[in-house]
Design a protein around this motif. Structure first.
Motif, PDB file in Angstrom:
ATOM      1  N   SER A   4       0.819  -1.213   0.000  1.00 10.71           N
ATOM      2  CA  SER A   4       0.000   0.000   0.000  1.00 10.71           C
ATOM      3  C   SER A   4       0.854   1.265   0.000  1.00 10.71           C
ATOM      4  CB  SER A   4      -0.939  -0.004   1.213  1.00 10.71           C
ATOM      5  OG  SER A   4      -0.206  -0.029   2.428  1.00 10.71           O
ATOM      6  N   LYS A   5       1.953   1.285   0.762  1.00  8.72           N
ATOM      7  CA  LYS A   5       2.785   2.485   0.843  1.00  8.72           C
ATOM      8  C   LYS A   5       3.558   2.740  -0.450  1.00  8.72           C
ATOM      9  CE  LYS A   5       2.929   4.883   3.651  1.00  8.72           C
ATOM     10  NZ  LYS A   5       2.024   6.029   3.900  1.00  8.72           N
ATOM     11  N   VAL A   6       4.116   1.682  -1.055  1.00  5.39           N
ATOM     12  CA  VAL A   6       4.830   1.864  -2.318  1.00  5.39           C
ATOM     13  C   VAL A   6       3.868   2.314  -3.412  1.00  5.39           C
ATOM     14  CG1 VAL A   6       6.128   0.673  -4.131  1.00  5.39           C
ATOM     15  CG2 VAL A   6       6.656   0.230  -1.727  1.00  5.39           C
ATOM     16  N   ASP A   7       2.661   1.746  -3.409  1.00  3.52           N
ATOM     17  CA  ASP A   7       1.643   2.155  -4.375  1.00  3.52           C
ATOM     18  C   ASP A   7       1.286   3.631  -4.199  1.00  3.52           C
ATOM     19  OD1 ASP A   7      -0.332   2.030  -6.335  1.00  3.52           O
ATOM     20  OD2 ASP A   7      -1.867   1.361  -4.929  1.00  3.52           O
ATOM     21  N   ASP A   8       1.157   4.071  -2.953  1.00  3.53           N
ATOM     22  CA  ASP A   8       0.841   5.476  -2.699  1.00  3.53           C
ATOM     23  C   ASP A   8       1.971   6.401  -3.141  1.00  3.53           C
ATOM     24  OD1 ASP A   8      -1.606   4.828  -1.647  1.00  3.53           O
ATOM     25  OD2 ASP A   8      -0.935   4.844   0.448  1.00  3.53           O
ATOM     26  N   LEU A   9       3.211   5.979  -2.898  1.00  4.05           N
ATOM     27  CA  LEU A   9       4.353   6.816  -3.242  1.00  4.05           C
ATOM     28  C   LEU A   9       4.558   6.932  -4.746  1.00  4.05           C
ATOM     29  CD1 LEU A   9       6.943   5.647  -0.536  1.00  4.05           C
ATOM     30  CD2 LEU A   9       5.805   7.878  -0.666  1.00  4.05           C
ATOM     31  N   GLU A  10       4.443   5.787  -5.446  1.00  4.43           N
ATOM     32  CA  GLU A  10       4.727   5.755  -6.883  1.00  4.43           C
ATOM     33  C   GLU A  10       3.481   5.951  -7.746  1.00  4.43           C
ATOM     34  OE1 GLU A  10       7.705   5.696  -8.143  1.00  4.43           O
ATOM     35  OE2 GLU A  10       8.685   5.453  -6.190  1.00  4.43           O
ATOM     36  N   GLN A  11       2.294   5.875  -7.107  1.00  5.39           N
ATOM     37  CA  GLN A  11       1.028   5.960  -7.842  1.00  5.39           C
ATOM     38  C   GLN A  11       0.957   4.914  -8.951  1.00  5.39           C
ATOM     39  OE1 GLN A  11      -1.663   8.331  -7.088  1.00  5.39           O
ATOM     40  NE2 GLN A  11      -0.384   8.139  -5.270  1.00  5.39           N
ATOM     41  N   ASP A  12       1.532   3.750  -8.671  1.00  3.28           N
ATOM     42  CA  ASP A  12       1.547   2.651  -9.643  1.00  3.28           C
ATOM     43  C   ASP A  12       1.755   1.347  -8.877  1.00  3.28           C
ATOM     44  OD1 ASP A  12       1.842   0.861 -11.691  1.00  3.28           O
ATOM     45  OD2 ASP A  12       3.525   1.876 -12.661  1.00  3.28           O
ATOM     46  N   TRP A  13       0.756   0.436  -8.927  1.00  5.24           N
ATOM     47  CA  TRP A  13       0.829  -0.794  -8.155  1.00  5.24           C
ATOM     48  C   TRP A  13       1.947  -1.720  -8.620  1.00  5.24           C
ATOM     49  CZ3 TRP A  13       0.347  -5.428 -10.695  1.00  5.24           C
ATOM     50  CH2 TRP A  13      -0.241  -5.400 -11.959  1.00  5.24           C
ATOM     51  N   HIS A  14       2.438  -1.562  -9.860  1.00  4.55           N
ATOM     52  CA  HIS A  14       3.512  -2.425 -10.360  1.00  4.55           C
ATOM     53  C   HIS A  14       4.767  -2.342  -9.480  1.00  4.55           C
ATOM     54  CE1 HIS A  14       0.999  -1.968 -14.014  1.00  4.55           C
ATOM     55  NE2 HIS A  14       1.470  -3.144 -14.346  1.00  4.55           N
ATOM     56  N   TRP A  15       5.043  -1.138  -8.949  1.00  4.43           N
ATOM     57  CA  TRP A  15       6.249  -0.953  -8.139  1.00  4.43           C
ATOM     58  C   TRP A  15       6.180  -1.724  -6.826  1.00  4.43           C
ATOM     59  CZ3 TRP A  15      10.857   0.860  -9.414  1.00  4.43           C
ATOM     60  CH2 TRP A  15      10.966   1.605 -10.600  1.00  4.43           C
ATOM     61  N   ALA A  16       4.974  -2.004  -6.371  1.00  4.35           N
ATOM     62  CA  ALA A  16       4.836  -2.761  -5.124  1.00  4.35           C
ATOM     63  C   ALA A  16       5.391  -4.169  -5.263  1.00  4.35           C
ATOM     64  CB  ALA A  16       3.363  -2.817  -4.717  1.00  4.35           C
ATOM     65  N   LEU A  17       5.373  -4.711  -6.480  1.00  2.00           N
ATOM     66  CA  LEU A  17       5.867  -6.070  -6.723  1.00  2.00           C
ATOM     67  C   LEU A  17       7.369  -6.112  -6.984  1.00  2.00           C
ATOM     68  CD1 LEU A  17       3.039  -7.477  -9.054  1.00  2.00           C
ATOM     69  CD2 LEU A  17       3.190  -7.538  -6.570  1.00  2.00           C
ATOM     70  N   ARG A  18       8.045  -4.984  -6.935  1.00  2.00           N
ATOM     71  CA  ARG A  18       9.483  -4.944  -7.230  1.00  2.00           C
ATOM     72  C   ARG A  18      10.352  -4.827  -5.984  1.00  2.00           C
ATOM     73  NH1 ARG A  18       8.301  -0.654 -12.123  1.00  2.00           N
ATOM     74  NH2 ARG A  18       7.230  -2.174 -13.482  1.00  2.00           N
ATOM     75  N   VAL A  19       9.712  -4.843  -4.821  1.00  2.39           N
ATOM     76  CA  VAL A  19      10.469  -4.718  -3.570  1.00  2.39           C
ATOM     77  C   VAL A  19      11.083  -6.061  -3.172  1.00  2.39           C
ATOM     78  CG1 VAL A  19      10.333  -4.158  -1.121  1.00  2.39           C
ATOM     79  CG2 VAL A  19       9.018  -2.813  -2.791  1.00  2.39           C
ATOM     80  N   THR A  20      10.263  -7.113  -3.162  1.00  2.04           N
ATOM     81  CA  THR A  20      10.758  -8.411  -2.676  1.00  2.04           C
ATOM     82  C   THR A  20      11.806  -9.073  -3.571  1.00  2.04           C
ATOM     83  OG1 THR A  20       8.759  -9.420  -3.638  1.00  2.04           O
ATOM     84  CG2 THR A  20       8.732  -8.932  -1.280  1.00  2.04           C
ATOM     85  N   PRO A  21      11.804  -8.889  -4.900  1.00  3.66           N
ATOM     86  CA  PRO A  21      12.877  -9.519  -5.692  1.00  3.66           C
ATOM     87  C   PRO A  21      14.282  -9.098  -5.270  1.00  3.66           C
ATOM     88  CG  PRO A  21      11.088  -8.891  -7.139  1.00  3.66           C
ATOM     89  CD  PRO A  21      10.767  -8.321  -5.784  1.00  3.66           C
ATOM     90  N   ALA A  22      14.468  -7.808  -4.955  1.00  5.34           N
ATOM     91  CA  ALA A  22      15.790  -7.342  -4.510  1.00  5.34           C
ATOM     92  C   ALA A  22      16.178  -8.017  -3.199  1.00  5.34           C
ATOM     93  CB  ALA A  22      15.782  -5.827  -4.350  1.00  5.34           C
ATOM     94  N   LEU A  23      15.209  -8.136  -2.285  1.00  2.54           N
ATOM     95  CA  LEU A  23      15.479  -8.808  -1.017  1.00  2.54           C
ATOM     96  C   LEU A  23      15.683 -10.308  -1.212  1.00  2.54           C
ATOM     97  CD1 LEU A  23      12.787  -6.957   1.143  1.00  2.54           C
ATOM     98  CD2 LEU A  23      15.232  -6.463   0.986  1.00  2.54           C
ATOM     99  N   GLY A  24      15.091 -10.862  -2.262  1.00  3.16           N
ATOM    100  CA  GLY A  24      15.265 -12.287  -2.555  1.00  3.16           C
ATOM    101  C   GLY A  24      16.690 -12.642  -2.945  1.00  3.16           C
TER     102      GLY A  24
END
Length: 479
Positions: free
Chosen positions: A190-210
């Motif tokens: 929810s926070k990444v979506d609010d910041l970027e105004q694009d839900w796609h960016w919310a799915l790009r956080v965990t790959p880096a941590l992976g």
């Protein structure tokens, strides 16, 4: 001073850790049954907890931005439910394969390969264009490959590092990551979506941590000897065929009944995980506390609040469940399934009240959700511990896989889709009233399933002592 009667006798080797501060190399530890020093075992559990948290964080990021996804692709509730269903189905069907491999080959490298694949597929899903909802479904389904490779194997590594109360404590720490990771998924999404105004960016956080997770697996984790901490090293336990393992598990009543109870937990948590934030948003629209979602950037504050509640209640639920079962074990050998049953039977009325009260007070709904989720989280670590002490070491990965298949097949594989389909079927119009009311009625099914789960754990209590004794008395001949 008396002379040493054994001048050439060397003291037995002791577990020790390299003095180099940054080194994780594990020296030879012949006196450690598992072959892993206690200090390194602690590091291994920490890494496994991090990856478990990351898995659940990724799984529920989608739920945190579900209203945006529905608006972006123009899909109904039934199609939205498929996002969770396709993931759980691939995860469920691949679990037995990884369970079979985990009982026979190096578990560390299996997990590394699976998590690398999961990281790449999750990143690919974040680039899905508007007219390709099927591509998002496909990539979310492939994410299940990585999670199946990990969730069937990680608990068995912990089981081979610790025993008795220490094992229960470590498993409880490991399973803290489930509700906390789930809550973080809602919050981050929810926070990444609010910041970027694009839900796609919310799915790009965990790959880096992976990618960090894979590196930690390679550097820190060491394969322990199977069953050695239980004074039953793996060379003394005869391996049997997969078919024989399945037949033996099918006769294990405590395993089957506790798996059915856990299936009810999966059904309820799977439904709430996907639909609770959307339900809360529709309730707020129905009570005119919020404006309707008419664009791709919806108000995701309910996902944030629900995520915080999930983190807190998960911590409280797991901790209280483990503490209560530990206290009761000294008085009742059937404590574990009884605590699990109590958790589900207490969760049912609070979940019912949270769903019914949504039309009158959102605050009351959040309060009842808090108590319902706390009781629902009480059994996470306990169910895992039950499996480990009623199943022999050489069948544990297979048992984990079998439990995953059954609990997801009849639990959260179909429950999000089922709730969505029932909601669509009950909806008489596209008004905000019926968008809320149809989802409200369909979610009541969770309360009924929670009661059935409580009954399954009560039945488990009838056989738990006998099945635990049979597992402890298992010999190399398989008798």
């Amino acid at each position: 001073m008396a002379s040493d009667p054994h001048p050439h006798h060397q003291p037995p080797p002791r577990c020790h850790f390299s003095s180099t501060a940054m080194s994780l190399a594990d020296p030879s530890c012949d006196s450690c049954p598992s072959g892993v020093s206690p200090r390194r075992a602690g590091f291994i559990v920490a890494v496994l907890c991090y990856i478990n948290l990351l898995n659940y964080m990724d799984r529920f990021t989608v739920a945190g931005v579900l209203p945006d996804i529905e608006q972006f692709f123009g899909i109904a509730d039934g199609q939205s439910g498929l996002l969770q269903t396709v993931f759980i189905c691939s995860y469920m069907f691949l679990a037995p394969i990884f369970g079979y491999l985990g009982d026979r080959y190096n578990r560390k490298f299996i997990m590394c390969g699976g998590i690398t694949f999961w990281t790449l597929v999750t990143l690919a899903s974040s680039y899905t264009p508007k007219d390709y909802f099927w591509a998002l479904l496909l990539t979310r389904g492939l994410v299940g490959v990585g999670e199946a490779s990990y969730s069937t194997i990680a608990p068995t590594i912990i089981a081979d590092l610790f025993v008795n109360e220490k094992r229960t404590k470590m498993l409880s720490i490991f399973y803290f990551a489930i509700p906390v990771g789930s809550g973080l998924g809602y919050i981050v999404g929810s926070k990444v979506d609010d910041l970027e105004q694009d839900w796609h960016w919310a799915l790009r956080v965990t790959p880096a941590l992976g990618l960090v997770a894979v590196l930690l697996l390679l550097i820190v984790v060491k394969e322990p000897k199977r069953g050695a901490v239980e004074a039953r090293p793996e060379h003394s336990l005869q391996r049997t065929s997969w078919l024989v393992d399945i037949k033996a598990l099918g006769k294990n009543r405590s395993f089957i009944l506790s798996t059915l109870g856990f299936t009810a937990v999966a059904f309820v948590t799977g439904s709430l995980a996907l639909w609770a934030p959307t339900f809360l948003l529709r309730a707020a629209v129905f009570t005119r506390e919020k404006a309707p979602c008419v664009s791709e950037n919806c108000d995701n504050s309910d996902s944030l609040y629900f995520g915080v509640i999930t983190c807190v209640t998960g911590f409280l639920g797991v901790a209280s469940g483990v503490a209560l079962s530990g206290w009761l074990r000294k008085r009742n050998p059937r404590a574990d399934p009884l605590v699990c049953a109590a958790g589900l039977l207490l969760a049912a009325p609070f979940l019912f009240l949270s769903i019914i009260c949504a039309q009158g007070s959102i605050i009351a709904t959040y309060v009842f959700i808090f108590f319902g989720e706390t009781f629902l989280s009480m059994n996470w670590a306990i169910v895992a511990d039950i499996l480990l002490y009623v199943v022999v070491p050489t069948r544990r990965s297979t048992a984990e896989a079998f439990q995953i298949v059954l609990s997801h097949l009849f639990g959260d594989a179909g429950s999000p889709y089922l709730i969505g389909v029932v909601s669509d079927a009950l909806r008489r119009s596209e008004s905000y009233l019926w968008q809320f009311r149809s989802l409200q009625i369909s979610l009541l099914l969770c309360c009924f399933v929670a009661v059935l789960g409580g009954a399954s754990f009560l039945a488990t209590a009838l056989f738990i002592e006998q099945d635990r004794d049979l597992a402890e008395q298992y010999t190399h001949s398989g008798e």
